[in-house]
Design an enzyme around this catalytic site. Structure first.
Site, PDB file in Angstrom:
ATOM      1  N   LYS A  32     -38.829  41.117  34.549  1.00  0.00           N
ATOM      2  CA  LYS A  32     -38.279  40.139  33.390  1.00  0.00           C
ATOM      3  C   LYS A  32     -39.111  40.108  32.268  1.00  0.00           C
ATOM      4  O   LYS A  32     -40.446  39.846  32.108  1.00  0.00           O
ATOM      5  CB  LYS A  32     -38.490  38.553  34.161  1.00  0.00           C
ATOM      6  CG  LYS A  32     -38.146  37.582  33.358  1.00  0.00           C
ATOM      7  CD  LYS A  32     -38.101  36.076  33.892  1.00  0.00           C
ATOM      8  CE  LYS A  32     -39.307  35.499  34.100  1.00  0.00           C
ATOM      9  NZ  LYS A  32     -39.603  34.865  32.748  1.00  0.00           N
ATOM     10  N   LEU A  62     -30.844  31.134  25.779  1.00  0.00           N
ATOM     11  CA  LEU A  62     -30.316  30.798  24.490  1.00  0.00           C
ATOM     12  C   LEU A  62     -29.842  29.587  24.785  1.00  0.00           C
ATOM     13  O   LEU A  62     -29.237  29.091  25.855  1.00  0.00           O
ATOM     14  CB  LEU A  62     -29.221  31.829  24.246  1.00  0.00           C
ATOM     15  CG  LEU A  62     -29.542  33.069  23.440  1.00  0.00           C
ATOM     16  CD1 LEU A  62     -30.496  33.792  24.324  1.00  0.00           C
ATOM     17  CD2 LEU A  62     -28.197  33.707  23.020  1.00  0.00           C
ATOM     18  N   ILE A  65     -25.009  26.461  19.060  1.00  0.00           N
ATOM     19  CA  ILE A  65     -23.641  26.288  19.071  1.00  0.00           C
ATOM     20  C   ILE A  65     -22.992  27.470  19.742  1.00  0.00           C
ATOM     21  O   ILE A  65     -23.494  28.624  19.599  1.00  0.00           O
ATOM     22  CB  ILE A  65     -23.123  25.861  17.741  1.00  0.00           C
ATOM     23  CG1 ILE A  65     -23.414  26.958  16.613  1.00  0.00           C
ATOM     24  CG2 ILE A  65     -23.543  24.543  16.969  1.00  0.00           C
ATOM     25  CD1 ILE A  65     -22.622  26.981  15.404  1.00  0.00           C
ATOM     26  N   THR A 119     -37.944  23.539  35.701  1.00  0.00           N
ATOM     27  CA  THR A 119     -38.869  22.647  36.612  1.00  0.00           C
ATOM     28  C   THR A 119     -39.938  21.827  36.078  1.00  0.00           C
ATOM     29  O   THR A 119     -40.686  21.064  36.848  1.00  0.00           O
ATOM     30  CB  THR A 119     -39.537  23.845  37.855  1.00  0.00           C
ATOM     31  OG1 THR A 119     -39.962  24.736  37.004  1.00  0.00           O
ATOM     32  CG2 THR A 119     -38.395  24.369  38.642  1.00  0.00           C
TER      33      THR A 119
HETATM   34  O1  C5P Z   1     -46.831  33.479  36.794  1.00  0.00           O
HETATM   35  P1  C5P Z   1     -45.538  32.761  37.947  1.00  0.00           P
HETATM   36  O2  C5P Z   1     -45.204  33.355  39.201  1.00  0.00           O
HETATM   37  O3  C5P Z   1     -45.565  31.154  37.923  1.00  0.00           O
HETATM   38  O4  C5P Z   1     -44.417  33.029  36.759  1.00  0.00           O
HETATM   39  C1  C5P Z   1     -43.097  32.510  37.006  1.00  0.00           C
HETATM   40  C2  C5P Z   1     -42.197  33.097  35.976  1.00  0.00           C
HETATM   41  O5  C5P Z   1     -41.160  32.529  36.087  1.00  0.00           O
HETATM   42  C3  C5P Z   1     -42.704  32.625  34.475  1.00  0.00           C
HETATM   43  O6  C5P Z   1     -42.127  33.653  33.627  1.00  0.00           O
HETATM   44  C4  C5P Z   1     -42.090  31.560  34.220  1.00  0.00           C
HETATM   45  O7  C5P Z   1     -41.843  31.243  32.847  1.00  0.00           O
HETATM   46  C5  C5P Z   1     -40.736  31.774  34.755  1.00  0.00           C
HETATM   47  N1  C5P Z   1     -39.818  30.314  35.053  1.00  0.00           N
HETATM   48  C6  C5P Z   1     -40.783  29.301  36.014  1.00  0.00           C
HETATM   49  N2  C5P Z   1     -39.903  28.122  36.222  1.00  0.00           N
HETATM   50  C7  C5P Z   1     -38.699  28.154  35.694  1.00  0.00           C
HETATM   51  C8  C5P Z   1     -38.113  28.977  34.708  1.00  0.00           C
HETATM   52  C9  C5P Z   1     -38.794  30.087  34.642  1.00  0.00           C
HETATM   53  O8  C5P Z   1     -41.674  29.530  36.385  1.00  0.00           O
HETATM   54  N3  C5P Z   1     -38.050  26.937  35.863  1.00  0.00           N
END
Ligand code: C5P
Length: 232
Positions: A32, A62, A65, A119
């Site tokens: 990712k 993203l 509009i 979250t």
């Molecule tokens: O280091 P960690 O396992 O906490 O990383 C989780 C990844 O998932 C990070 O890139 C974080 O930005 C992403 N993420 C998250 N919670 C979300 C959406 C994305 O932890 N709700």
């Protein structure tokens, strides 16, 4: 694509990213790329990681509009990423426009996943700051349903919500779940977590794992442990 572990490459430079990926030798994990790395290095970083043979989830979330999102998605689609995302809060028309922009002339396109509620947003803040009075889970399920109506492939959600999303949107609707920790690992700033094994049992389709792998003494071993628990 089946169940897989996606490594969150939350690095601030190409150098650190390639140092990290070189540890994996012949293996090519799904990675990712988030805002930090993309804004630091630009689209070149995506092209280079793709050339190495990795699948890529471009996590740029993203939200604009519909016309702007459509045109931006067309640009991202040319980078040949495998998965990208947007905020479901941008409405069904924005999500439909995104799909249109993402679809290439030959009809192929990357998977498109919606962020429901981050979250980091709790119910109290939603009420006070966003004037959203409904319970958090109801909002998440409603946004997931909107994403499904718009034709998207799935949502990013907490592993705790994955089973409910499948109930509301069907078992083929993908759940991509961060917030994964090993049973004996550190939580960091994640609060509501699950182990890779629990995420598998609850039906997550992809887990996104950052620090339990990237900050590990032995990232390859940590990655293999995730695969063993989640995929095998
Ligand atoms: O280091 P960690 O396992 O906490 O990383 C989780 C990844 O998932 C990070 O890139 C974080 O930005 C992403 N993420 C998250 N919670 C979300 C959406 C994305 O932890 N709700």
């Amino acid at each position: 694509m089946g169940k897989d572990v996606i490594i969150a490459c939350d690095f601030d430079s190409a150098e650190k990213t390639f140092d990290f990926l070189s540890l994996f030798k012949g293996r090519k994990p799904f990675v990712k790329i988030g805002m930090e790395l993309y804004y630091a290095e630009g689209p070149q970083i995506v092209k280079k990681i793709k050339e190495l043979g990795h699948r890529i989830f471009l996590d740029l979330k993203l939200h604009d509009i519909p016309n702007t999102v459509k045109k931006s998605m067309a640009v991202l689609s040319k980078l040949d990423v495998d998965m990208c995302n947007l905020h479901a809060a941008g409405t069904i028309s924005m999500m439909e426009a995104a799909l249109e922009g993402l679809t290439r002339e030959d009809g192929t396109r990357p998977l498109l996943i919606a962020v429901t509620q981050l979250t980091s947003t709790d119910e109290e803040r939603m009420k006070r700051e966003l004037l959203i009075d409904k319970p958090l889970t109801e909002v998440v399920m409603h946004y997931a349903h909107n994403a499904k109506i718009a034709g998207l492939d799935g949502v990013v959600c907490s592993p705790l919500e994955a089973a409910e999303v499948h109930k509301v949107c069907g078992s083929k609707f993908l759940t991509v779940t961060p917030g994964v920790r090993f049973a004996d690992g550190e939580l960091g700033d994640q609060k509501r977590v699950m182990t890779p094994k629990q995420a598998k049992n609850i039906g997550s389709d992809y887990i996104v794992v950052g620090r339990p792998i990237t900050a590990s003494q032995d990232p390859v071993k940590a990655y293999e442990r995730c695969v063993a628990e989640f995929v095998d």
